[in-house]
Scaffold this motif. Structure first.
Motif, PDB file in Angstrom:
ATOM      1  N   MET A 123     -25.882  70.346  34.604  1.00 30.96           N
ATOM      2  CA  MET A 123     -25.511  71.064  34.405  1.00 30.96           C
ATOM      3  C   MET A 123     -25.601  72.440  35.368  1.00 30.96           C
ATOM      4  O   MET A 123     -25.114  73.550  35.488  1.00 30.96           O
ATOM      5  CB  MET A 123     -26.419  72.139  32.771  1.00 30.96           C
ATOM      6  N   ALA A 124     -27.169  72.122  35.802  1.00 26.30           N
ATOM      7  CA  ALA A 124     -27.130  73.366  37.165  1.00 26.30           C
ATOM      8  C   ALA A 124     -26.783  73.252  37.874  1.00 26.30           C
ATOM      9  O   ALA A 124     -25.758  74.384  38.246  1.00 26.30           O
ATOM     10  CB  ALA A 124     -28.711  72.356  37.694  1.00 26.30           C
ATOM     11  N   ILE A 125     -25.301  71.831  37.882  1.00 24.15           N
ATOM     12  CA  ILE A 125     -24.809  72.405  39.392  1.00 24.15           C
ATOM     13  C   ILE A 125     -23.149  72.987  38.944  1.00 24.15           C
ATOM     14  O   ILE A 125     -22.510  73.816  39.505  1.00 24.15           O
ATOM     15  CB  ILE A 125     -24.740  71.404  39.905  1.00 24.15           C
ATOM     16  N   ASP A 126     -23.002  73.190  37.173  1.00 21.73           N
ATOM     17  CA  ASP A 126     -22.281  73.622  37.043  1.00 21.73           C
ATOM     18  C   ASP A 126     -22.111  74.813  36.776  1.00 21.73           C
ATOM     19  O   ASP A 126     -21.622  75.811  37.188  1.00 21.73           O
ATOM     20  CB  ASP A 126     -22.043  72.958  35.407  1.00 21.73           C
ATOM     21  N   ALA A 127     -23.398  75.269  36.457  1.00 24.16           N
ATOM     22  CA  ALA A 127     -24.233  76.887  36.275  1.00 24.16           C
ATOM     23  C   ALA A 127     -23.860  77.199  38.039  1.00 24.16           C
ATOM     24  O   ALA A 127     -23.356  78.563  38.015  1.00 24.16           O
ATOM     25  CB  ALA A 127     -25.282  77.157  35.957  1.00 24.16           C
ATOM     26  N   MET A 128     -23.952  76.358  38.585  1.00 19.14           N
ATOM     27  CA  MET A 128     -24.089  77.253  40.037  1.00 19.14           C
ATOM     28  C   MET A 128     -22.674  77.682  40.867  1.00 19.14           C
ATOM     29  O   MET A 128     -21.975  78.399  41.181  1.00 19.14           O
ATOM     30  CB  MET A 128     -24.762  75.991  41.678  1.00 19.14           C
ATOM     31  N   ARG A 129     -21.967  76.508  40.759  1.00 18.38           N
ATOM     32  CA  ARG A 129     -20.522  76.461  40.572  1.00 18.38           C
ATOM     33  C   ARG A 129     -19.817  77.774  40.062  1.00 18.38           C
ATOM     34  O   ARG A 129     -18.757  78.317  40.731  1.00 18.38           O
ATOM     35  CB  ARG A 129     -19.528  75.103  40.264  1.00 18.38           C
ATOM     36  N   GLU A 164     -18.056  83.670  40.356  1.00 19.35           N
ATOM     37  CA  GLU A 164     -18.656  84.724  39.508  1.00 19.35           C
ATOM     38  C   GLU A 164     -18.850  85.759  41.162  1.00 19.35           C
ATOM     39  O   GLU A 164     -18.547  87.580  40.787  1.00 19.35           O
ATOM     40  CB  GLU A 164     -19.859  84.789  39.111  1.00 19.35           C
ATOM     41  N   GLY A 165     -18.610  85.148  42.546  1.00 22.17           N
ATOM     42  CA  GLY A 165     -19.477  85.928  43.342  1.00 22.17           C
ATOM     43  C   GLY A 165     -20.670  86.524  43.128  1.00 22.17           C
ATOM     44  O   GLY A 165     -21.029  87.109  44.238  1.00 22.17           O
ATOM     45  N   LYS A 166     -21.497  85.761  42.191  1.00 25.68           N
ATOM     46  CA  LYS A 166     -23.161  86.183  41.877  1.00 25.68           C
ATOM     47  C   LYS A 166     -23.820  85.958  43.090  1.00 25.68           C
ATOM     48  O   LYS A 166     -24.453  86.004  43.599  1.00 25.68           O
ATOM     49  CB  LYS A 166     -23.331  85.869  40.810  1.00 25.68           C
ATOM     50  N   VAL A 167     -22.758  84.108  43.662  1.00 27.97           N
ATOM     51  CA  VAL A 167     -23.833  82.907  45.000  1.00 27.97           C
ATOM     52  C   VAL A 167     -23.093  83.352  46.181  1.00 27.97           C
ATOM     53  O   VAL A 167     -21.867  82.635  45.707  1.00 27.97           O
ATOM     54  CB  VAL A 167     -24.858  82.191  43.971  1.00 27.97           C
ATOM     55  N   ALA A 168     -23.907  83.473  47.564  1.00 28.63           N
ATOM     56  CA  ALA A 168     -23.142  83.198  48.090  1.00 28.63           C
ATOM     57  C   ALA A 168     -22.162  81.311  48.021  1.00 28.63           C
ATOM     58  O   ALA A 168     -22.867  80.594  47.609  1.00 28.63           O
ATOM     59  CB  ALA A 168     -23.363  83.239  49.404  1.00 28.63           C
ATOM     60  N   ASN A 169     -21.469  81.366  48.850  1.00 30.64           N
ATOM     61  CA  ASN A 169     -21.284  79.656  49.035  1.00 30.64           C
ATOM     62  C   ASN A 169     -21.579  79.008  49.408  1.00 30.64           C
ATOM     63  O   ASN A 169     -21.866  77.674  49.175  1.00 30.64           O
ATOM     64  CB  ASN A 169     -19.526  79.783  49.257  1.00 30.64           C
ATOM     65  N   ALA A 170     -21.911  79.439  50.971  1.00 35.94           N
ATOM     66  CA  ALA A 170     -22.852  77.985  51.628  1.00 35.94           C
ATOM     67  C   ALA A 170     -24.242  78.292  50.636  1.00 35.94           C
ATOM     68  O   ALA A 170     -24.894  77.118  51.170  1.00 35.94           O
ATOM     69  CB  ALA A 170     -23.226  79.497  52.766  1.00 35.94           C
ATOM     70  N   GLU A 171     -25.132  79.123  50.624  1.00 40.35           N
ATOM     71  CA  GLU A 171     -25.917  78.576  49.629  1.00 40.35           C
ATOM     72  C   GLU A 171     -25.721  77.968  48.448  1.00 40.35           C
ATOM     73  O   GLU A 171     -26.901  77.043  47.948  1.00 40.35           O
ATOM     74  CB  GLU A 171     -26.421  80.380  48.940  1.00 40.35           C
ATOM     75  N   SER A 172     -24.771  78.336  48.152  1.00 40.92           N
ATOM     76  CA  SER A 172     -24.103  77.267  46.230  1.00 40.92           C
ATOM     77  C   SER A 172     -23.536  75.726  47.359  1.00 40.92           C
ATOM     78  O   SER A 172     -24.739  75.080  46.377  1.00 40.92           O
ATOM     79  CB  SER A 172     -23.377  78.245  45.988  1.00 40.92           C
ATOM     80  N   ASN A 173     -23.613  75.418  47.751  1.00 37.66           N
ATOM     81  CA  ASN A 173     -23.549  74.411  49.050  1.00 37.66           C
ATOM     82  C   ASN A 173     -24.700  73.830  48.821  1.00 37.66           C
ATOM     83  O   ASN A 173     -24.656  72.549  48.841  1.00 37.66           O
ATOM     84  CB  ASN A 173     -22.689  74.095  49.584  1.00 37.66           C
ATOM     85  N   ALA A 174     -25.561  74.199  49.301  1.00 33.71           N
ATOM     86  CA  ALA A 174     -26.262  73.544  50.162  1.00 33.71           C
ATOM     87  C   ALA A 174     -28.125  73.248  48.443  1.00 33.71           C
ATOM     88  O   ALA A 174     -27.575  71.883  48.231  1.00 33.71           O
ATOM     89  CB  ALA A 174     -27.345  74.725  50.345  1.00 33.71           C
ATOM     90  N   ILE A 175     -26.959  74.207  47.760  1.00 34.91           N
ATOM     91  CA  ILE A 175     -28.123  74.084  46.171  1.00 34.91           C
ATOM     92  C   ILE A 175     -27.566  73.158  45.968  1.00 34.91           C
ATOM     93  O   ILE A 175     -27.994  71.669  44.772  1.00 34.91           O
ATOM     94  CB  ILE A 175     -28.031  75.278  45.463  1.00 34.91           C
TER      95      ILE A 175
END
Length: 567
Positions: A446-452, A457-468
């Motif tokens: 659920m956390a991964i899906d929320a991050m994606r 939505e552009g609220k989180v950078a892609n690089a940071e999202s990938n790391a998380i």
């Protein structure tokens, strides 16, 4: 068709066996040859069913001739001598001497057998006749008769057993034990009745009628009436005389003596002459007591005096002497009166002495028999004690064995319960671990899906999202608890899936996993959370599983699946 033939053959065999002739109670001898055995059996039946003296003599001589014709058979010779001894015993004049024809024949019978141990039944029959005619003490005759009765019973010879029991009853009657005597006499009579020997049944009860007059009048009249018919039908004069004498004693009516005297009036044997003298003396004394002393009565007394012989029974002689005393007194012959009175006194004294001596012998016999019974009772008590001791030992040993087995069974049961408890605890631990693992996985996903979603939505950078996401996935991939669960479950019940798959090959992997959860005792909500499916889907999956396993509504899915586990 074959079955029908087999059934018919079986029925024929059964019927043939049923028709087999039972062993005859009139022939218990060890067989020799058909002709000799046939005559032997005829002789046995002749004695049993009261053939006359001439017929029995003819059969006895025939058997003797057959034995002589086969000189190589000592057994035939021995049996021929036995039946001659039996004939002499049955039809010879009364004598107390042992050196008689019967004794000689019995000794010849003994001597004829080269190996007496090989023919125990022959020895038993010889011993039975010997016990009747050889003078013995009361206790010797009692013990011998007891032994004969026991052995006859073992041989299956009811005739000899009945005869021995009847002898014992007479001995007990002599010893004044009338209760036991009557009991044994009735038992012997029962044997004769069962063999159809109704005349003998009544004959052996005749001496006991004095006890039945008051205690059992019906039986008394049955015996008297039955023997009266028998004596008339068989022209048995001696039996009729015995009955008349008995009726005279029981009723004190001299008319019976008149009838008895008429029956034996023409008999010439010594025994019958003595009996005539006795009856004439009774009639004379009765007349003298009633004041009748005419010539006819005096002639009776004289006849009695003239007929009596030295072999006359002492008690009968006393009656004749009393008649003689009365006769001489009425004639006024003092010298003859005194002479007969002295004879009467001497004989009476000898009778009294004999009775006293016999009473002593009876007391000795009673004591010895009582001692013998006490010894037998002690031996039987020891046997019973030993028997009870053996039973008690068996019970104790059995109790110990049962206690040990029950204890062992309880231990096994406790071990099994402990193992089941441990397994149950493991199952609960596994279920809890699985729930935790599954919930953690669900949260991570659920956390991964929320991050994606946030990246989109552009609220989180892609690089940071990938790391998380990579970090979360690394955590997901490193979760070994679920794998550990599977390994532990396989150790707990390694063959569950295999057994269930063998029983129902149609099951899918998902259905097998569902079955494992159900077998573990997990409820529907737990299963829905672990398998990440809706609650209703679990119910549907369980229904499909029941259908595949072909279970009815009454069958429990949990109980059914647990039979495939190893606990």
């Amino acid at each position: 068709m074959r079955k029908i033939i087999l059934i018919l053959i079986t029925i024929y065999i059964i019927c043939s066996c049923g028709r087999q002739k039972a062993p005859s109670p009139f022939f218990v001898w060890k067989p020799t040859d058909a002709a000799f055995d046939s005559v032997t059996q005829d002789l046995e039946r002749a004695y049993c069913f009261n053939y006359n003296k001439d017929n029995i003599l003819r059969l006895t001589r025939k058997l003797d001739d057959m034995a002589k014709a086969d000189a190589k058979s000592p057994v035939k010779k021995g049996r021929a001598h036995f039946f001659k001894a039996r004939f002499y015993d049955s039809f010879s004049s009364y004598t107390t001497a042992w050196n008689t024809d019967a004794e000689k024949e019995l000794q010849s019978a003994y001597d004829s057998y080269p190996d007496t141990a090989a023919y125990p039944y022959d020895m038993l029959r010889i011993r039975y006749v010997e016990n009747k005619i050889k003078p013995r003490s009361i206790e010797q005759e009692y013990f011998t008769s007891m032994s004969i009765a026991e052995k006859a019973h073992k041989f299956g010879d009811p005739l000899t057993e009945a005869g021995a029991l009847n002898n014992i009853s007479y001995i007990l009657l002599t010893l004044k034990d009338s209760t036991q005597a009557i009991s044994l006499n009735k038992k012997a009579a029962g044997f004769f009745h069962s063999l159809g020997m109704y005349d003998w049944e009544l004959k052996i009860q005749l001496p006991y009628t004095q006890y039945y007059i008051k205690s059992d009048p019906k039986l008394y009249h049955k015996i008297i009436d039955g023997l009266s018919r028998y004596s008339i039908a068989n022209r048995d004069t001696l039996m009729r005389v015995k009955l008349l004498h008995l009726l005279f004693i029981n009723n004190n009516d001299v008319s019976y003596i008149h009838s008895a005297l008429r029956l034996i009036a023409n008999e010439k044997s010594e025994n019958m002459r003595n009996l005539q003298a006795y009856y004439e003396s009774i009639l004379a004394l009765d007349a003298f007591e009633r004041g009748i002393d005419n010539d006819s009565i005096c002639s009776l007394a004289v006849s009695a005096i003239n007929k009596m012989t030295p072999s006359m029974m002492p008690e009968y002689s006393l009656s004749v002497y009393r008649a003689a005393i009365e006769l001489m007194r009425k004639r006024g012959d003092i010298e003859a009166t005194v002479d007969y009175f002295k004879r009467y006194e001497r004989l009476n004294d000898s009778i009294v002495d004999a009775r006293s001596h016999n009473e002593v012998l009876r007391n000795i016999a009673t004591r010895k028999i009582a001692e013998h019974k006490a010894v037998l009772m002690a031996e039987r008590s020891k046997e019973r004690i030993a028997y009870l001791a053996v039973i008690l030992a068996i019970i104790i040993i059995g109790g110990i064995v049962v206690f040990y087995l029950v204890r062992r069974q309880n231990r096994l049961r406790m071990s099994k319960l402990q193992a089941e408890l441990a397994l149950t605890q493991n199952q609960l631990q596994l279920a809890s671990s699985q729930l935790v693992v599954k919930e953690n996985e669900n949260v991570v996903r659920m956390a991964i899906d929320a991050m994606r979603q946030l990246v989109k939505e552009g609220k989180v950078a892609n690089a940071e999202s990938n790391a998380i996401c990579n970090a979360l996935k690394a955590h997901l991939n490193k979760s070994d608890e679920l794998e550990a669960f599977g390994q532990i479950y396989e150790r707990v019940s390694p063959n569950f899936a295999k057994k269930l798959k063998t029983t129902c090959p149609k099951l899918t992997e998902g259905q097998l996993r569902m079955a494992e959860y159900v077998a573990m005792g997990m409820d529907n909500r737990q299963i829905s959370r672990v398998m990440m499916i809706e609650y209703k889907s679990v119910i549907t999956a369980r229904y499909r599983l029941r259908s595949i396993l072909k279970l009815s509504k009454e069958d429990s899915l949990e109980d059914y699946l647990r039979q495939f586990t190893d606990y």
